[in-house]
Design a protein around this motif. Sequence first.
Motif, short mmCIF file in Angstrom:
data_model
loop_
_atom_site.label_atom_id
_atom_site.label_comp_id
_atom_site.label_asym_id
_atom_site.label_seq_id
_atom_site.Cartn_x
_atom_site.Cartn_y
_atom_site.Cartn_z
N LYS A 222 0.84 -1.19 0.00
CA LYS A 222 0.00 0.00 0.00
C LYS A 222 0.88 1.24 0.00
CE LYS A 222 -3.77 2.27 2.43
NZ LYS A 222 -4.94 2.12 3.29
N ASP A 255 -4.48 -5.01 -4.17
CA ASP A 255 -5.68 -4.28 -3.76
C ASP A 255 -5.79 -3.14 -4.77
OD1 ASP A 255 -7.25 -2.14 -2.55
OD2 ASP A 255 -7.27 -3.35 -0.73
N HIS A 258 -4.50 0.50 -3.93
CA HIS A 258 -3.24 0.70 -3.20
C HIS A 258 -2.05 1.11 -4.07
CE1 HIS A 258 -4.45 -1.72 0.62
NE2 HIS A 258 -5.35 -0.84 0.28
N ASP A 328 -12.76 -5.86 -0.93
CA ASP A 328 -12.31 -5.06 0.21
C ASP A 328 -12.80 -3.62 0.04
OD1 ASP A 328 -11.14 -4.18 2.50
OD2 ASP A 328 -9.07 -4.33 1.81
ZN ZN Z 1 -6.95 -0.57 1.52
#
Ligand code: ZN
Length: 431
Positions: A222, A255, A258, A328
């Motif tokens: 991230k 993700d 990110h 997510d």
């Molecule tokens: Zn996140």
Amino acid sequence: SPSFSISADFVAEHNARLEGAISEDYDALKRALARHGIDADALVQKVMAFSVAIPTWGVGTGGTRFARFPGPGEPRNVVEKIDDCAVIQLLARATPTISPHFPWDKVDDYAALREQAAGHGLAFDAVNSNTFQDQPGQELSYKFGSLSHTDARVRAQAIAHNVECIEIGRKLGSKALTVWIADGSNLAGQSNLTRALDRYIDAMREIVAALPADWRVFLEHKLYEPAFYSTVISDWGTSFAVAQELGPKAHCLVDLGHHAPNVNIEQIVARLVRFNKLAGFHFNDSKYGDDDLDSGSVEPFRLFLVFNELIDAERRRVEGFAPAYMIDQSHNVTDPIESLMQSAIELQRAYAQALMVDRAAIEAAQDANDALGAHLELKRAFTTDVSPLLAVARMRAGGAIAPIAAYRASGYRARKARERPIVGGTSAGIV
Ligand code: ZN
Ligand code: AOS
Ligand code: ZN
Ligand code: ZN
């Protein structure tokens, strides 16, 4: 008292009213696809087999650092979270697995949890550890990091927590541990960028050593937040290099929120596939950064392009290619159950559209340097409305033709609002 649940009869009644129209739309789409040599029924089969995990924290209302506005009838514990996951799967039929998070989902009896989930046809996916906040009674603080902390005792505590997550995961039937750390720095000079990474790698080695033979570990990078000057696992390059050092059990998780702005995520996916290091995804969408918006709500074309790379890898039968999918997102202004169902559908949509790309045609165009021709092959797939196909897949799987309409008509949330009164402030374990 037994808690309210939506019955199969209710779903069937709801479908009965929509079935005629959806069959007409599906037949028309089927004929249109047949003209391109695409078998709609085969696509339906593929869509029915598509699955993405729901994170337990996703069924609670999210929040920002400014405020959280809890919705009515929110799940107050993991048992109630599983009940909500069951509704999502009952109606939308794309989410047969749950990704738990510890210590938020800590209970005494994990066998009972597994049984409860199995009773709804649900199983457990990757276990998520949490060393980004302090828990009541915790000995040492993670304020200045966890696995990369300067103090060996803090690192040991964070390692022990991850090992405990693996132990819990074994009881739940999981096969992977996802590690996302908030470690980083807020001021230039605060942290030695090299030494912090060294400490992280050493700590991760111990976690990898604790993995059962058939387990994998997913490293989640991230770029920023909560650390705003540097993060220890900042980008896919760092994640990839660390995964290489950690060996075959370590893979890189993507993700979607990110990354650096404007980065070509689908190309990152292609690179990770090429080097056998793609763990899977945390799906969401964003406009600016780690926005955690609903999948496909801002950039559906980008989502499609990601799936295009995945289908390409699948067709090439890339060795060991088995990406894990999870949603997510942070649902701040919607009913999380509705957002999660719609997100799962958007993922299926991107998947179905990517399956419709004529691989031979696009490769021929690429080899002939027909830039526009290759692009149009993608666009033909992306602009095809596959909604009727997705509805038929849900219906054949026993789900609802129109999941959100069925959910609203069921009155589930209002019933839960009565069954789940919140005592004393907000419910725990929901950020
Ligand atoms: Zn996140
Ligand atoms: C944080 O930004 C990451 O996306 C994590 O994957 C995840 O949201 C977190 O572990 C849940 O709290
Ligand atoms: Zn401000
Ligand atoms: Zn994530």
